[in-house]
Design a protein around this motif. Structure first.
Motif, short mmCIF file in Angstrom:
data_model
loop_
_atom_site.label_atom_id
_atom_site.label_comp_id
_atom_site.label_asym_id
_atom_site.label_seq_id
_atom_site.Cartn_x
_atom_site.Cartn_y
_atom_site.Cartn_z
N GLY A 130 46.72 -42.22 25.92
CA GLY A 130 47.50 -41.74 27.05
C GLY A 130 47.95 -42.82 28.00
N PHE A 131 47.83 -44.09 27.59
CA PHE A 131 48.22 -45.19 28.47
C PHE A 131 49.69 -45.08 28.88
CE2 PHE A 131 50.08 -49.37 29.17
CZ PHE A 131 49.18 -49.97 30.03
N ASP A 132 50.53 -44.64 27.97
CA ASP A 132 51.97 -44.57 28.23
C ASP A 132 52.42 -43.20 28.71
OD1 ASP A 132 51.38 -43.40 25.81
OD2 ASP A 132 53.25 -43.99 24.86
N VAL A 133 51.48 -42.35 29.08
CA VAL A 133 51.83 -41.01 29.57
C VAL A 133 51.70 -41.00 31.10
CG1 VAL A 133 51.25 -38.57 29.54
CG2 VAL A 133 51.03 -39.93 27.44
N VAL A 134 52.81 -40.71 31.77
CA VAL A 134 52.82 -40.62 33.24
C VAL A 134 53.03 -39.16 33.61
CG1 VAL A 134 53.92 -41.41 35.37
CG2 VAL A 134 53.81 -42.93 33.38
N SER A 135 52.09 -38.59 34.34
CA SER A 135 52.16 -37.17 34.69
C SER A 135 53.22 -36.93 35.77
CB SER A 135 50.80 -36.67 35.18
OG SER A 135 50.49 -37.26 36.44
N GLU A 136 53.66 -35.69 35.83
CA GLU A 136 54.62 -35.30 36.85
C GLU A 136 54.01 -35.50 38.25
OE1 GLU A 136 58.43 -33.74 37.94
OE2 GLU A 136 57.59 -34.52 36.06
N GLU A 137 52.73 -35.22 38.37
CA GLU A 137 52.05 -35.39 39.65
C GLU A 137 52.07 -36.85 40.12
OE1 GLU A 137 47.59 -34.68 41.62
OE2 GLU A 137 48.01 -34.09 39.54
N GLU A 138 51.83 -37.78 39.17
CA GLU A 138 51.86 -39.21 39.52
C GLU A 138 53.24 -39.63 40.00
OE1 GLU A 138 49.34 -42.03 36.85
OE2 GLU A 138 49.98 -40.36 35.58
N LYS A 139 54.26 -39.16 39.31
CA LYS A 139 55.63 -39.57 39.67
C LYS A 139 56.03 -39.01 41.04
CE LYS A 139 57.31 -38.22 35.62
NZ LYS A 139 58.29 -37.97 34.52
N ARG A 140 55.68 -37.77 41.28
CA ARG A 140 56.04 -37.18 42.58
C ARG A 140 55.25 -37.81 43.72
NH1 ARG A 140 59.47 -33.07 42.68
NH2 ARG A 140 59.97 -32.00 40.70
N GLN A 141 54.00 -38.16 43.46
CA GLN A 141 53.21 -38.84 44.48
C GLN A 141 53.82 -40.20 44.81
OE1 GLN A 141 49.07 -39.27 43.48
NE2 GLN A 141 48.56 -40.34 45.36
N PHE A 142 54.26 -40.91 43.78
CA PHE A 142 54.91 -42.21 43.99
C PHE A 142 56.18 -42.02 44.82
CE2 PHE A 142 57.83 -45.61 43.07
CZ PHE A 142 57.04 -46.75 42.94
N PHE A 143 56.94 -40.99 44.49
CA PHE A 143 58.19 -40.72 45.23
C PHE A 143 57.89 -40.46 46.70
CE2 PHE A 143 61.35 -37.68 46.86
CZ PHE A 143 62.51 -38.42 46.66
N ASN A 144 56.89 -39.65 47.00
CA ASN A 144 56.56 -39.33 48.38
C ASN A 144 56.02 -40.54 49.13
OD1 ASN A 144 57.32 -36.63 48.07
ND2 ASN A 144 55.29 -36.04 47.31
N ASN A 145 55.21 -41.35 48.46
CA ASN A 145 54.63 -42.53 49.10
C ASN A 145 55.64 -43.64 49.34
OD1 ASN A 145 52.15 -41.26 49.05
ND2 ASN A 145 51.39 -42.36 47.26
N ASN A 146 56.73 -43.64 48.57
CA ASN A 146 57.72 -44.73 48.67
C ASN A 146 59.10 -44.19 49.05
OD1 ASN A 146 56.27 -47.30 47.35
ND2 ASN A 146 55.68 -45.48 46.19
N ARG A 147 59.13 -43.03 49.68
CA ARG A 147 60.40 -42.39 49.99
C ARG A 147 61.31 -43.29 50.84
NH1 ARG A 147 61.88 -36.85 50.06
NH2 ARG A 147 59.70 -36.29 49.72
N GLU A 148 60.74 -43.93 51.88
CA GLU A 148 61.56 -44.75 52.78
C GLU A 148 62.17 -45.93 52.03
OE1 GLU A 148 59.41 -45.93 56.23
OE2 GLU A 148 59.08 -43.88 56.95
N ARG A 149 61.37 -46.56 51.19
CA ARG A 149 61.89 -47.70 50.42
C ARG A 149 62.98 -47.25 49.46
NH1 ARG A 149 60.27 -50.17 45.68
NH2 ARG A 149 58.41 -48.85 45.52
N LEU A 150 62.79 -46.10 48.82
CA LEU A 150 63.79 -45.58 47.90
C LEU A 150 65.07 -45.19 48.63
CD1 LEU A 150 61.45 -43.38 45.68
CD2 LEU A 150 62.66 -45.43 44.94
N GLN A 151 64.93 -44.62 49.84
CA GLN A 151 66.11 -44.26 50.64
C GLN A 151 66.88 -45.50 51.06
OE1 GLN A 151 64.21 -41.91 53.69
NE2 GLN A 151 64.73 -39.96 52.69
N ALA A 152 66.16 -46.57 51.40
CA ALA A 152 66.82 -47.81 51.80
C ALA A 152 67.62 -48.40 50.64
CB ALA A 152 65.78 -48.82 52.30
#
Length: 368
Positions: A130-152
């Protein structure tokens, strides 16, 4: 990674199937057989050989394992692959016969590519499930934690769905960097390890020394492939990150050699595939492509009429458009001459195909 493990399990089943065929006699255990005019067998692809070729395509191109089953159950695609394999093997035999496999630069290139691919294969065997499996929860958490950087970077209206694939790639890259660090830390315990991106040799593992020129060549090639688009301010960081990956790769090469992984059937199959592909490409370059004259204006105009808009060449600056058109002309002529060559070689040999064996294997896999 999951793809490699699935592929490995599938290959094991192939070897078992091939072994069972021996009960009926070795004369039946072939998919492709090439004989010369005297009837002597020059090349024979047994079931496991043929399936290794298919598996190599999947592994080296990073395709889903399902593509292997699709090839086996699609008569047209299977026939096309077999034909391409035959043509490549015929050209390879001719290239070897004429000594084109002895070029020093070519053998060095083959050695580097072999080491690179086998190091990756060896590393995959050591990664957790499962090393190459990224869960939906992980991706959404990353999005929320880095929202400002992504918006910039992408605008205030950026939505998760627009960057989900980029986020998955970023998470996998971070995992891989952590894996490189783990490999290096373990190697410090297991081997005498020294490394620095500013000295020569840049890596020392026990008694093996890797020159700095090897790393510089890899880094410069990456810069060229990126179109020199990495900003100067980020190149130092990019170089450091790449050096860590380079050190980890060299450790994997050293360890794979040490434990005899290079003699693994899957590793041997990949080495043979890389060698044949590289020798054939070298032969085509030296005997066909390099002999083609510079395209005429009439040829360039004709190609533009056929492919200019299709490849959006008309949107390129003049100099780039001219180069692209010249390349299309040369590649078209190269392909024409290659077809003439392979047609001639086919007439020189007696070629037999027995694709029913692998077709039956594909059907049995689907049933299971």
């Amino acid at each position: 990674m999951t793809i490699f493990r699935k592929s490995f399990v599938f290959i094991i089943s192939i070897f078992i199937f091939a072994l069972s065929l021996c009960l009926y006699g070795q004369d039946n255990d072939w998919v492709i057989r090439i004989r010369d005019s005297q009837g002597e067998i020059k090349k024979l692809f047994a079931v496991n050989d043929f399936m290794s070729e298919l598996s190599n395509i999947v592994v080296l191109r990073g395709l889903p394992t399902e593509n292997l089953n699709m090839l086996l159950t699609n008569d047209l695609q299977l026939w096309q692959f077999a034909s391409q394999l035959i043509e490549q093997e015929l050209v390879y035999m001719k290239a070897v016969e004429e000594g084109f496999d002895k070029d020093e630069e070519l053998t060095s290139t083959i050695s580097r590519e072999r080491d690179n691919q086998i190091a990756q294969l060896y590393m995959q065997s050591k990664l957790r499930d499962g090393f190459d499996v990224v869960s939906e929860e992980e991706k959404r958490q990353f999005f929320n934690n880095n929202r400002e950087r992504l918006q910039a970077a992408r605008g205030n209206n950026i939505r998760y769905e627009q960057v989900a694939m980029d986020i998955e790639y970023t998470i996998l890259q971070e995992r891989m960097r952590n894996e490189y660090d783990r490999i290096i830390n373990e190697a410090r315990t297991n081997y005498k390890l020294e490394y620095s991106s500013t000295r020569d040799p840049c890596v020392i593992i026990d008694d093996k020394q890797i020159p700095l020129s090897n790393f510089n060549e890899m880094f410069n090639q990456t810069l060229r492939q990126s179109g020199e688009n990495i900003p100067p301010a980020l190149r130092v960081q990019a170089r450091d990150n790449m050096f860590n990956a380079f050190v980890a790769r060299e450790i994997m090469i050293y360890e794979a050699n040490k434990v005899g992984f290079y003699d693994n059937p899957e590793a041997k199959a990949i080495e043979n595939y890389i060698t044949r592909t590289a020798v054939v490409a070298h032969y085509i370059e030296k005997t066909i492509r390099s002999t083609i004259l510079e395209p005429t204006e009439e040829e360039i105009n004709q190609v533009y009429e056929q492919y200019g808009r299709l490849y959006r060449i008309d949107s390129l600056p003049y100099a780039e458009a001219q180069k692209a058109l010249e390349t299309l002309v040369i590649e078209a002529k190269t392909q024409q001459r290659y077809q003439i060559l392979t047609t001639d070689l086919r007439y020189r040999y007696n070629i037999e195909k027995n694709l029913s064996l692998v077709e039956n294997l594909g059907k049995s896999e689907n049933v299971n």
